[in-house]
Design a protein around this motif. Structure first.
Motif, PDB file in Angstrom:
ATOM      1  N   THR A  30      -5.788  30.484  79.691  1.00 40.51           N
ATOM      2  CA  THR A  30      -5.584  31.545  80.379  1.00 40.51           C
ATOM      3  C   THR A  30      -6.465  32.187  80.091  1.00 40.51           C
ATOM      4  O   THR A  30      -6.309  33.566  80.890  1.00 40.51           O
ATOM      5  CB  THR A  30      -3.958  31.743  79.862  1.00 40.51           C
ATOM      6  N   GLY A  31      -7.680  32.515  78.559  1.00 43.68           N
ATOM      7  CA  GLY A  31      -8.391  33.498  78.816  1.00 43.68           C
ATOM      8  C   GLY A  31      -7.688  34.554  77.511  1.00 43.68           C
ATOM      9  O   GLY A  31      -8.473  35.795  77.772  1.00 43.68           O
ATOM     10  N   VAL A  32      -6.545  34.573  77.021  1.00 44.37           N
ATOM     11  CA  VAL A  32      -6.349  35.532  76.223  1.00 44.37           C
ATOM     12  C   VAL A  32      -6.804  34.905  74.845  1.00 44.37           C
ATOM     13  O   VAL A  32      -7.062  33.802  74.511  1.00 44.37           O
ATOM     14  CB  VAL A  32      -4.968  35.197  75.799  1.00 44.37           C
ATOM     15  N   GLY A  33      -6.706  36.625  73.868  1.00 44.43           N
ATOM     16  CA  GLY A  33      -7.461  35.985  72.844  1.00 44.43           C
ATOM     17  C   GLY A  33      -6.453  35.824  71.900  1.00 44.43           C
ATOM     18  O   GLY A  33      -5.888  37.492  72.102  1.00 44.43           O
ATOM     19  N   LEU A  34      -6.450  35.159  70.686  1.00 46.57           N
ATOM     20  CA  LEU A  34      -5.797  35.369  69.559  1.00 46.57           C
ATOM     21  C   LEU A  34      -6.245  34.863  68.550  1.00 46.57           C
ATOM     22  O   LEU A  34      -7.239  34.051  68.562  1.00 46.57           O
ATOM     23  CB  LEU A  34      -4.652  34.422  70.064  1.00 46.57           C
ATOM     24  N   GLU A  35      -5.764  35.931  67.823  1.00 43.10           N
ATOM     25  CA  GLU A  35      -6.116  35.879  66.186  1.00 43.10           C
ATOM     26  C   GLU A  35      -5.131  35.663  65.387  1.00 43.10           C
ATOM     27  O   GLU A  35      -4.035  36.454  65.233  1.00 43.10           O
ATOM     28  CB  GLU A  35      -6.835  36.955  65.734  1.00 43.10           C
ATOM     29  N   ILE A  36      -5.507  35.138  64.365  1.00 40.07           N
ATOM     30  CA  ILE A  36      -3.566  34.763  63.200  1.00 40.07           C
ATOM     31  C   ILE A  36      -5.496  36.103  61.619  1.00 40.07           C
ATOM     32  O   ILE A  36      -5.846  34.951  61.479  1.00 40.07           O
ATOM     33  CB  ILE A  36      -3.704  34.083  62.776  1.00 40.07           C
ATOM     34  N   ARG A  37      -4.844  37.186  61.632  1.00 39.47           N
ATOM     35  CA  ARG A  37      -5.236  37.819  59.893  1.00 39.47           C
ATOM     36  C   ARG A  37      -4.500  37.885  58.968  1.00 39.47           C
ATOM     37  O   ARG A  37      -3.565  37.638  58.771  1.00 39.47           O
ATOM     38  CB  ARG A  37      -5.353  38.715  60.910  1.00 39.47           C
ATOM     39  N   TYR A  38      -5.262  37.672  57.654  1.00 40.34           N
ATOM     40  CA  TYR A  38      -4.434  38.182  57.123  1.00 40.34           C
ATOM     41  C   TYR A  38      -5.069  38.437  55.331  1.00 40.34           C
ATOM     42  O   TYR A  38      -6.267  38.510  55.321  1.00 40.34           O
ATOM     43  CB  TYR A  38      -4.768  36.093  55.555  1.00 40.34           C
ATOM     44  N   ASN A  39      -4.645  39.408  54.965  1.00 39.48           N
ATOM     45  CA  ASN A  39      -5.453  40.351  54.075  1.00 39.48           C
ATOM     46  C   ASN A  39      -4.502  39.647  52.889  1.00 39.48           C
ATOM     47  O   ASN A  39      -2.949  39.937  52.302  1.00 39.48           O
ATOM     48  CB  ASN A  39      -4.436  41.438  54.441  1.00 39.48           C
ATOM     49  N   PRO A  40      -5.526  39.441  51.710  1.00 40.74           N
ATOM     50  CA  PRO A  40      -4.963  38.716  50.349  1.00 40.74           C
ATOM     51  C   PRO A  40      -4.398  39.981  49.419  1.00 40.74           C
ATOM     52  O   PRO A  40      -3.192  39.308  48.847  1.00 40.74           O
ATOM     53  CB  PRO A  40      -6.232  37.976  49.606  1.00 40.74           C
TER      54      PRO A  40
END
Length: 156
Positions: free
Chosen positions: A69-79
């Protein structure tokens, strides 16, 4: 304070040698070799804002995708934080973003009032460590004919 402003303040402070100069880490925080401190680590991060906890500084992007549908999605992580969050952009008012992992409280946010917020809408933090952990981010539109778009990844 927006995530961009928070990041700018962090970078200026780090350049000036402000954080970590005492060498002591606050309880419940993690410290890198250079003395930079984040505000939480592991389960103490659950439900907290990644910008306020400084987990948004130099995160790893585990997933970067554009949904059908054109939505940008990220999963981010900080160690340093041992925590993750999801963020979206190009989402519509009423869309809902959730991030879940087994054994932890699901974090979610609804997209509303886009003109008043950052272009990125993000969840609060969720503790995540180890490759056995699966993180699942879902974008759900309010329409009954719009199924949830879900994506999974494991932290490093």
């Amino acid at each position: 304070m927006s995530a961009a402003v928070t990041l700018l303040v962090v970078l200026i402070t780090l350049a000036a040698g402000g954080w970590g100069s005492s060498g002591k880490a606050a309880e419940g925080s993690a410290t890198s070799a250079r003395g930079f401190r984040v505000g939480c680590s592991g389960v103490s991060c659950d439900g907290r804002d990644p910008g306020q906890e400084l987990c948004g500084v130099q995160p790893q992007t585990l997933l970067h995708i554009q949904t059908p549908t054109g939505v940008g999605l990220e999963i981010r992580y900080n160690p340093l934080c041992r925590a993750a969050w999801a963020r979206v952009w190009n989402a519509a008012d009423g869309d809902r973003l959730t991030l879940a992992t087994p054994g932890r409280p699901t974090q979610s946010v609804s997209v509303a009032g886009l003109g008043k917020r950052d272009p990125f809408i993000y969840t609060d933090l969720i503790a995540a460590s180890g490759k056995a952990t699966r993180l699942q981010a879902c974008v759900t539109s309010p329409g009954p004919d719009d199924p949830a778009q879900c994506y999974s990844v494991s932290p490093p």
